[in-house]
Design an enzyme around this catalytic site. Structure first.
Site, mmCIF file in Angstrom:
data_model
loop_
_atom_site.group_PDB
_atom_site.id
_atom_site.type_symbol
_atom_site.label_atom_id
_atom_site.label_comp_id
_atom_site.label_asym_id
_atom_site.label_seq_id
_atom_site.Cartn_x
_atom_site.Cartn_y
_atom_site.Cartn_z
ATOM 1 N N HIS A 267 1.384 5.171 -2.214
ATOM 2 C CA HIS A 267 0.827 6.149 -3.152
ATOM 3 C C HIS A 267 1.883 7.193 -3.497
ATOM 4 O O HIS A 267 2.759 7.507 -2.678
ATOM 5 C CB HIS A 267 -0.372 6.879 -2.539
ATOM 6 C CG HIS A 267 -1.514 6.012 -2.140
ATOM 7 N ND1 HIS A 267 -2.240 5.265 -3.036
ATOM 8 C CD2 HIS A 267 -2.067 5.788 -0.913
ATOM 9 C CE1 HIS A 267 -3.204 4.619 -2.381
ATOM 10 N NE2 HIS A 267 -3.110 4.905 -1.102
ATOM 11 N N HIS B 240 0.832 -1.202 0.000
ATOM 12 C CA HIS B 240 0.000 0.000 0.000
ATOM 13 C C HIS B 240 0.868 1.254 0.000
ATOM 14 O O HIS B 240 1.246 1.785 1.042
ATOM 15 C CB HIS B 240 -0.903 -0.007 1.247
ATOM 16 C CG HIS B 240 -1.985 1.019 1.216
ATOM 17 N ND1 HIS B 240 -3.081 0.952 2.055
ATOM 18 C CD2 HIS B 240 -2.161 2.137 0.485
ATOM 19 C CE1 HIS B 240 -3.869 1.991 1.834
ATOM 20 N NE2 HIS B 240 -3.327 2.724 0.880
ATOM 21 N N ARG C 156 1.833 11.761 8.925
ATOM 22 C CA ARG C 156 3.236 11.884 8.524
ATOM 23 C C ARG C 156 4.182 12.195 9.685
ATOM 24 O O ARG C 156 5.394 12.152 9.503
ATOM 25 C CB ARG C 156 3.377 12.972 7.460
ATOM 26 C CG ARG C 156 2.518 12.708 6.235
ATOM 27 C CD ARG C 156 2.829 13.662 5.113
ATOM 28 N NE ARG C 156 2.007 13.388 3.935
ATOM 29 C CZ ARG C 156 2.259 13.852 2.713
ATOM 30 N NH1 ARG C 156 3.317 14.615 2.514
ATOM 31 N NH2 ARG C 156 1.473 13.555 1.703
ATOM 32 N N GLU D 117 1.240 2.660 3.733
ATOM 33 C CA GLU D 117 0.602 3.863 3.193
ATOM 34 C C GLU D 117 1.502 5.098 3.330
ATOM 35 O O GLU D 117 1.036 6.220 3.223
ATOM 36 C CB GLU D 117 -0.751 4.124 3.876
ATOM 37 C CG GLU D 117 -1.721 4.944 3.049
ATOM 38 C CD GLU D 117 -3.032 5.210 3.762
ATOM 39 O OE1 GLU D 117 -3.951 5.730 3.108
ATOM 40 O OE2 GLU D 117 -3.159 4.889 4.957
#
Length: 341
Positions: A8, A6, A289, A283
Site C-alpha cells: 500500500h 500486498h 513498522r 504489507e
C-alpha cells in the site's frame, strides 16, 4: 522473481492526507469543498515517500516487485458520501498509477473502489473498468464492510454484490478482500477489524454457493487469512455440516497471503493451506513498522519467515514467491511476459 502481492502507498505525503480531511469535512457542502486540482503530489513527493520507504525496503529485503494499491486505512469508505468516495478513489488510483510509472520495474498497480455504505456495489463498476481497461491495473481491493466496522450492510455473498463479481470475472482480475479503517471503538483497525473481516468473509463464503455462481472468481484473503488457517479443523467440520461439501473445494477460488508477522504463524499457514494457495505478501510499510526486540529484525520482513520454513521444497518456494501470483493475477502475468520476464 519474488512478487509481493500486498503493498500500500502508506508513505503518501501529509498534504495528501490533509486534502482528504478537508474533502470529508465539506462532504455535505460541495460548493466549499477542496478542488481536485488542489490535491497536489509532485514526483519528488513520490520519490521521497516510496523511494525512501517501500522501494528501499523492497531492495534491502530481497523482493523484486510489489502489487501496489492505495493506503487501505485511508480508503475510509464510511466517511463522506458516494460522491466524495468516487472522487477520492479516482485521485488515489491515479496516484498509484503515477508511482508505477516512476518505478515500472518495482511496482504494478492495484486499485481501490468508490464504495459507500449507502451505495450498491454495482456503482463501483465504472471505476473498476476505468483502472483496468485504461490504466492497466491488474487487481483491486474490495471492502466487504464500507461502514467501517459496524457491518450494517448485507453479507459479501448477497446477490447485491453479484454485478461487481460479474465485472471482476469479465475483466479477469482478482480481488483482495480488504477492509479500511475502523470507526467502531470496539475494533482496533489493523489489530482487530482487519482480521475480523478476513475471517468473517471466509465464513460467509463457506455458507454460500458463491463459487457455483462464479467459478472463475478469484479472491485473496489477506493477513494470512485471519483466523482461518489456525482453526482449519473448525471450518472443515462446519463446511461438511452446513454446506455438505469438503472445505478444500473452496481453494479453487480462495488464496491467502503471508502477511503474518512471526515465523511460527507463516510455518503453520504453509503446512495447513496448500502451497498452491499461498502468495507472498508483506504489507510493508503497514500495520507493524517496528523491530522485534528478540531478533532485531522488522516484524513485517515476512520473506525471512518463508525462507525459514524448512519443509518447503524449491517448487513450493517458487509457487509462493512468484508462480501463484502470476496465476491468480493473469494480467500481471501478461504484463511480465510483455517485458520478457
Amino acid at each position: 522473481m519474488i512478487i509481493d502481492c500486498h503493498g500500500h502507498f502508506t508513505t503518501v505525503p501529509q498534504s495528501f492526507r490533509e486534502w482528504r480531511s478537508k474533502q470529508v469535512a465539506a462532504a455535505d457542502d460541495p460548493a466549499n469543498a477542496p478542488k481536485v486540482a488542489d490535491c497536489i503530489v509532485t514526483d519528488d513527493d513520490i520519490r521521497e515517500g516510496v523511494g525512501n520507504g517501500q522501494l528501499k525496503l523492497q531492495q534491502e529485503r530481497g523482493s523484486d516487485l510489489t502489487l501496489f494499491s492505495p493506503i487501505a486505512g485511508l480508503m475510509s469508505h464510511h466517511l463522506g458520501n458516494e460522491r466524495t468516495s468516487l472522487e477520492w478513489a479516482t485521485i488515489s488510483n491515479d496516484l498509484v498509477r503515477r508511482v508505477c510509472d516512476i518505478y515500472p520495474d518495482n511496482f504494478v498497480p492495484v486499485g481501490m473502489l468508490p464504495q459507500s455504505p449507502l451505495a450498491p456495489p454495482k456503482n463501483s463498476i465504472p471505476e473498476l473498468k476505468r483502472i483496468v481497461n485504461e490504466l492497466g491495473f491488474v487487481g483491486v481491493n474490495v471492502n466487504p464492510d464500507p461502514t467501517g466496522g459496524y457491518w450494517t450492510g448485507k453479507p459479501f455473498t448477497d446477490k447485491e454484490w453479484y454485478p461487481l463479481f460479474e465485472a471482476l470475472c469479465e475483466l479477469g482480475v482478482p480481488a483482495m478482500v480488504h477492509v479500511a479503517a475502523s470507526c467502531n471503538p470496539n475494533f482496533h483497525g489493523t489489530g482487530a477489524h482487519y482480521l475480523n473481516a478476513d475471517t468473517s468473509v471466509f465464513m460467509q463464503i463457506l455458507q454460500s454457493d458463491l463459487f457455483k455462481d462464479f467459478p472463475t472468481l478469484r479472491l485473496i484473503i489477506p493477513h494470512g487469512g485471519g483466523a482461518v488457517p489456525y482453526h482449519w479443523g473448525r471450518y472443515r467440520g462446519m463446511s461438511l455440516e452446513i454446506a455438505g461439501r469438503p472445505l478444500e473445494g473452496l481453494l479453487d477460488n480462495i488464496f491467502f497471503d503471508t502477511c503474518v508477522y512471526h515465523h511460527p504463524g507463516v510455518e503453520l499457514l504453509t503446512k495447513v493451506v496448500p502451497t498452491s494457495n499461498v502468495l507472498f505478501g508483506s504489507e510493508m510499510i503497514g500495520a507493524v513498522r517496528g523491530r522485534d526486540p528478540d531478533t532485531g529484525e522488522y516484524f513485517d520482513d515476512t520473506k525471512r519467515y518463508v525462507d525459514a520454513c524448512e519443509a518447503l521444497s524449491q517448487a513450493d518456494r517458487h509457487a509462493i514467491f512468484e508462480g501463484n501470483a502470476r496465476r491468480v493475477y493473469p494480467r500481471l502475468d501478461a504484463h511480465l511476459k510483455a517485458k520478457g520476464l
